[in-house]
Write a protein that holds these residues in place. Structure first.
Motif, PDB file in Angstrom:
ATOM      1  N   THR A   1      64.824  29.595  42.490  1.00 56.49           N
ATOM      2  CA  THR A   1      64.242  28.259  42.366  1.00 56.49           C
ATOM      3  C   THR A   1      63.026  28.175  43.286  1.00 56.49           C
ATOM      4  OG1 THR A   1      66.444  27.364  41.931  1.00 56.49           O
ATOM      5  CG2 THR A   1      64.720  25.803  42.541  1.00 56.49           C
ATOM      6  N   ILE A   2      61.869  27.828  42.717  1.00 58.76           N
ATOM      7  CA  ILE A   2      60.612  27.782  43.475  1.00 58.76           C
ATOM      8  C   ILE A   2      60.402  26.352  43.963  1.00 58.76           C
ATOM      9  CG2 ILE A   2      58.180  28.415  43.484  1.00 58.76           C
ATOM     10  CD1 ILE A   2      60.096  30.708  42.826  1.00 58.76           C
ATOM     11  N   TYR A   3      60.907  26.047  45.141  1.00 59.89           N
ATOM     12  CA  TYR A   3      60.888  24.673  45.629  1.00 59.89           C
ATOM     13  C   TYR A   3      59.476  24.175  45.940  1.00 59.89           C
ATOM     14  CZ  TYR A   3      65.974  24.754  45.896  1.00 59.89           C
ATOM     15  OH  TYR A   3      67.309  24.826  45.574  1.00 59.89           O
ATOM     16  N   SER A   4      58.592  25.058  46.364  1.00 64.57           N
ATOM     17  CA  SER A   4      57.236  24.619  46.687  1.00 64.57           C
ATOM     18  C   SER A   4      56.546  24.054  45.449  1.00 64.57           C
ATOM     19  CB  SER A   4      56.418  25.778  47.268  1.00 64.57           C
ATOM     20  OG  SER A   4      56.328  26.853  46.332  1.00 64.57           O
ATOM     21  N   ILE A   5      56.738  24.699  44.311  1.00 67.08           N
ATOM     22  CA  ILE A   5      56.143  24.207  43.073  1.00 67.08           C
ATOM     23  C   ILE A   5      56.853  22.947  42.608  1.00 67.08           C
ATOM     24  CG2 ILE A   5      55.756  24.735  40.629  1.00 67.08           C
ATOM     25  CD1 ILE A   5      53.856  26.175  42.534  1.00 67.08           C
ATOM     26  N   LEU A   6      58.184  22.914  42.716  1.00 62.54           N
ATOM     27  CA  LEU A   6      58.931  21.724  42.301  1.00 62.54           C
ATOM     28  C   LEU A   6      58.497  20.500  43.105  1.00 62.54           C
ATOM     29  CD1 LEU A   6      62.555  23.112  41.837  1.00 62.54           C
ATOM     30  CD2 LEU A   6      61.000  22.305  40.050  1.00 62.54           C
ATOM     31  N   PHE A   7      58.343  20.655  44.405  1.00 61.85           N
ATOM     32  CA  PHE A   7      57.942  19.511  45.226  1.00 61.85           C
ATOM     33  C   PHE A   7      56.480  19.132  44.962  1.00 61.85           C
ATOM     34  CE2 PHE A   7      61.591  20.825  48.012  1.00 61.85           C
ATOM     35  CZ  PHE A   7      62.320  19.664  47.830  1.00 61.85           C
ATOM     36  N   ALA A   8      55.639  20.123  44.664  1.00 62.32           N
ATOM     37  CA  ALA A   8      54.237  19.824  44.356  1.00 62.32           C
ATOM     38  C   ALA A   8      54.123  19.029  43.059  1.00 62.32           C
ATOM     39  CB  ALA A   8      53.434  21.122  44.255  1.00 62.32           C
ATOM     40  N   ILE A   9      54.847  19.469  42.009  1.00 61.65           N
ATOM     41  CA  ILE A   9      54.755  18.767  40.722  1.00 61.65           C
ATOM     42  C   ILE A   9      55.453  17.415  40.808  1.00 61.65           C
ATOM     43  CG2 ILE A   9      56.846  19.668  39.596  1.00 61.65           C
ATOM     44  CD1 ILE A   9      53.343  19.327  38.002  1.00 61.65           C
ATOM     45  N   SER A  10      56.491  17.314  41.656  1.00 58.89           N
ATOM     46  CA  SER A  10      57.149  16.026  41.874  1.00 58.89           C
ATOM     47  C   SER A  10      56.208  15.060  42.586  1.00 58.89           C
ATOM     48  CB  SER A  10      58.426  16.222  42.687  1.00 58.89           C
ATOM     49  OG  SER A  10      59.059  14.983  42.935  1.00 58.89           O
ATOM     50  N   PHE A  11      55.438  15.571  43.551  1.00 52.55           N
ATOM     51  CA  PHE A  11      54.475  14.735  44.276  1.00 52.55           C
ATOM     52  C   PHE A  11      53.415  14.193  43.322  1.00 52.55           C
ATOM     53  CE2 PHE A  11      50.401  14.625  46.722  1.00 52.55           C
ATOM     54  CZ  PHE A  11      50.684  13.492  47.468  1.00 52.55           C
ATOM     55  N   VAL A  12      52.921  15.052  42.434  1.00 54.43           N
ATOM     56  CA  VAL A  12      51.934  14.584  41.457  1.00 54.43           C
ATOM     57  C   VAL A  12      52.568  13.590  40.499  1.00 54.43           C
ATOM     58  CG1 VAL A  12      50.361  15.272  39.614  1.00 54.43           C
ATOM     59  CG2 VAL A  12      50.582  16.691  41.650  1.00 54.43           C
ATOM     60  N   HIS A  13      53.841  13.824  40.140  1.00 54.47           N
ATOM     61  CA  HIS A  13      54.559  12.866  39.296  1.00 54.47           C
ATOM     62  C   HIS A  13      54.607  11.498  39.978  1.00 54.47           C
ATOM     63  CE1 HIS A  13      58.195  12.424  36.333  1.00 54.47           C
ATOM     64  NE2 HIS A  13      57.175  11.649  36.019  1.00 54.47           N
ATOM     65  N   LEU A  14      54.818  11.499  41.282  1.00 53.25           N
ATOM     66  CA  LEU A  14      54.803  10.250  42.050  1.00 53.25           C
ATOM     67  C   LEU A  14      53.443   9.565  41.934  1.00 53.25           C
ATOM     68  CD1 LEU A  14      56.204   9.715  45.625  1.00 53.25           C
ATOM     69  CD2 LEU A  14      53.917   8.912  45.046  1.00 53.25           C
ATOM     70  N   LEU A  15      52.364  10.336  42.132  1.00 50.58           N
ATOM     71  CA  LEU A  15      51.020   9.759  42.055  1.00 50.58           C
ATOM     72  C   LEU A  15      50.709   9.253  40.650  1.00 50.58           C
ATOM     73  CD1 LEU A  15      49.006  12.379  44.167  1.00 50.58           C
ATOM     74  CD2 LEU A  15      49.993  10.204  44.920  1.00 50.58           C
TER      75      LEU A  15
ATOM     76  N   VAL B   1      45.897  18.837  43.758  1.00 50.69           N
ATOM     77  CA  VAL B   1      47.196  19.512  43.793  1.00 50.69           C
ATOM     78  C   VAL B   1      47.455  20.235  42.475  1.00 50.69           C
ATOM     79  CG1 VAL B   1      49.701  19.190  44.030  1.00 50.69           C
ATOM     80  CG2 VAL B   1      48.129  17.857  45.455  1.00 50.69           C
ATOM     81  N   LEU B   2      47.048  19.635  41.367  1.00 55.32           N
ATOM     82  CA  LEU B   2      47.306  20.228  40.052  1.00 55.32           C
ATOM     83  C   LEU B   2      46.532  21.529  39.839  1.00 55.32           C
ATOM     84  CD1 LEU B   2      47.560  17.113  37.717  1.00 55.32           C
ATOM     85  CD2 LEU B   2      49.384  18.710  38.360  1.00 55.32           C
ATOM     86  N   PHE B   3      45.382  21.676  40.459  1.00 57.42           N
ATOM     87  CA  PHE B   3      44.682  22.952  40.360  1.00 57.42           C
ATOM     88  C   PHE B   3      45.501  24.057  41.028  1.00 57.42           C
ATOM     89  CE2 PHE B   3      40.659  20.754  39.221  1.00 57.42           C
ATOM     90  CZ  PHE B   3      40.267  21.604  38.190  1.00 57.42           C
ATOM     91  N   TYR B   4      46.173  23.731  42.134  1.00 60.04           N
ATOM     92  CA  TYR B   4      47.060  24.698  42.799  1.00 60.04           C
ATOM     93  C   TYR B   4      48.253  25.031  41.898  1.00 60.04           C
ATOM     94  CZ  TYR B   4      51.003  26.105  45.740  1.00 60.04           C
ATOM     95  OH  TYR B   4      52.109  26.727  46.242  1.00 60.04           O
ATOM     96  N   VAL B   5      48.901  24.002  41.340  1.00 58.22           N
ATOM     97  CA  VAL B   5      50.049  24.215  40.460  1.00 58.22           C
ATOM     98  C   VAL B   5      49.647  25.010  39.225  1.00 58.22           C
ATOM     99  CG1 VAL B   5      51.735  23.060  38.967  1.00 58.22           C
ATOM    100  CG2 VAL B   5      51.274  22.155  41.254  1.00 58.22           C
ATOM    101  N   SER B   6      48.493  24.698  38.673  1.00 54.73           N
ATOM    102  CA  SER B   6      48.036  25.380  37.463  1.00 54.73           C
ATOM    103  C   SER B   6      47.774  26.862  37.715  1.00 54.73           C
ATOM    104  CB  SER B   6      46.763  24.708  36.922  1.00 54.73           C
ATOM    105  OG  SER B   6      47.045  23.400  36.483  1.00 54.73           O
ATOM    106  N   GLY B   7      47.320  27.198  38.929  1.00 55.41           N
ATOM    107  CA  GLY B   7      47.124  28.606  39.260  1.00 55.41           C
ATOM    108  C   GLY B   7      48.443  29.367  39.233  1.00 55.41           C
TER     109      GLY B   7
END
Length: 412
Positions: free
Chosen positions: A19-33, A190-196
């Motif tokens: 489970t890649i928690y760094s990505i999960l928390f990043a996409i969750s943060f963007v979901h919040l925004l 943040v999404l540019f990081y996730v997309s990479g």
């Protein structure tokens, strides 16, 4: 229904990954925004009602436009991204939300509000199916937990609507929406990081391809069972969304008119409902991993029903505790419903996520218009009484296939 060979690869890859928690928390943060920006729309309703002299029906149309724009496009975008690589669609979609938010701040008419809301809806339509796909890819073998982490970000963003009303729009008015363009800018970064990261994972998660050569025989009975189960699941989310639309968009007016609260005071009660839903969303996924997804969907709605029926008849002192319990229980199935749908139709992560998160919620947005019209023709009190019966529809969950049945189908 037979599962194409290409569809087994994502499940296998997912089960082998951590489970890649760094990505999960990043996409969750963007979901919040993202959902914070969507929450601006109902948050600004009391301001627009006074400044533009809008009716409840017009407010319903604004909510309907936001949700229906998103809902119509989500399964379409999900269907498209199931078949083609598009990791950098996420940040570009968020740019539409930024433009729409700027429009909200500057709009001086009902129709300009509608146009601006369309931009926010399109940005959300891109984000949600692709965000669900990222959560699926980063989940490893903990899909319930992964979806809870992802969805709790969105629910947290939605829960901020009453806070925005009290702290931003009451003192600053409509132009306060301009500050939320900064949220879109942060989300894009943040999404540019996730997309990479997303782009690097495509080798493990190939898109659905048309089969060549001999096709596998399709069990028509199984196919009909899957279609029927998906239709019922969408209907259940639809009913749940009507209830959320009634509480989120109109309960503040009920508190103001029937209990004599101010706009700022009413937001405290609404925030309790939204915040408890965040907790329910977070705990629902891990609990469902142990107790079963269908069981969680059933008890989240049926367990809410008696409390929802009681809510319109209690004194003001009881609203907050009831709101807390209702919001918590009802949202325990929020992320679970998405995971259930993904396992019901494996290999169609984007399209299925779009159907559940998008189309079903968009159909629920139709409730915003209907409930607004009912409120105009009768009263807010009657509207609140009407929606209290909606959680009873959760009894239909017993008609869905069990978790064991889904596991059996996936192996055939």
């Amino acid at each position: 229904m037979a599962v194409p060979s290409e569809e087994k690869t994502p499940s296998l890859a997912s089960s082998q990954q951590k489970t890649i928690y760094s990505i999960l928390f990043a996409i969750s943060f963007v979901h919040l925004l993202n959902d914070s920006m969507q929450a601006v729309i109902p948050a600004i309703f009391p301001i627009l009602e006074k400044s533009m002299n809008l009716t409840f029906t017009q407010l319903g149309w604004i909510a309907f436009t936001l949700n229906i724009t998103s809902s119509i496009m989500q399964p379409v975008i999900g269907w498209y991204t199931d078949r083609t690589t598009s990791p950098y669609l996420l940040p570009f979609g968020m740019m539409a939300s930024l433009i729409g938010m700027l429009g909200i701040a500057l709009a001086d008419s009902f129709y300009l509000i509608i146009i601006s809301v369309i931009g926010i809806g399109l940005g959300s339509a891109v984000f949600h199916p692709e965000g669900s796909r990222v959560a699926y890819m980063a989940a490893g073998n903990r899909r319930g937990l992964a979806q809870s982490i992802y969805q709790v970000g969105g629910n947290t963003g939605s829960s901020l609507a009453p806070v925005m009303t009290a702290l931003v729009f009451v003192p600053l008015g409509q132009f306060g929406a301009v500050w939320f363009t900064s949220l879109a800018a942060i989300a894009i970064f943040v999404l540019f990081y996730v997309s990479g990261w997303y782009a690097k994972q495509l080798v493990h998660f190939p898109r659905v391809k048309k089969q060549t050569g001999e096709k596998k025989a399709i069990d028509k009975k199984r196919k009909n069972q899957v279609i029927g189960a998906m239709a019922l699941l969408v209907f259940l989310v639809f009913a749940r969304s009507w209830y959320f639309s009634g509480i989120g968009n109109y309960y503040q007016f009920y508190l103001i008119q029937d209990y004599g609260l101010s706009i700022r005071q009413a937001q405290v009660y609404l925030f309790v409902f939204m915040a408890s839903g965040v907790l329910g969303t977070f705990f629902g996924g891990p609990i469902a991993d142990r107790l079963g997804k269908r069981n969680m969907i059933f008890w989240s709605m049926v367990g809410t029903a008696p409390l929802a029926l009681l809510l319109p008849h209690v004194g003001l002192w009881a609203v907050i505790p009831l709101f807390f319990v209702i919001g918590f229980i009802l949202n325990t199935s929020f992320s679970v419903t998405v995971v259930y749908a993904q396992e019901l139709v494996p290999g169609r992560i984007g399209m299925v996520s779009g159907l559940i998160v998008g189309l079903a919620f968009g159909m629920g947005a139709l409730g915003s218009v209907v409930l607004g019209k009912i409120a105009d023709l009768t009263s807010i009190s009657n509207t609140m009484l009407l929606i209290s019966f909606l959680p009873l529809l959760g009894l239909l969950t017993v008609m869905l296939p069990t978790d064991k049945t889904l596991e059996k189908w996936s192996k055939e």
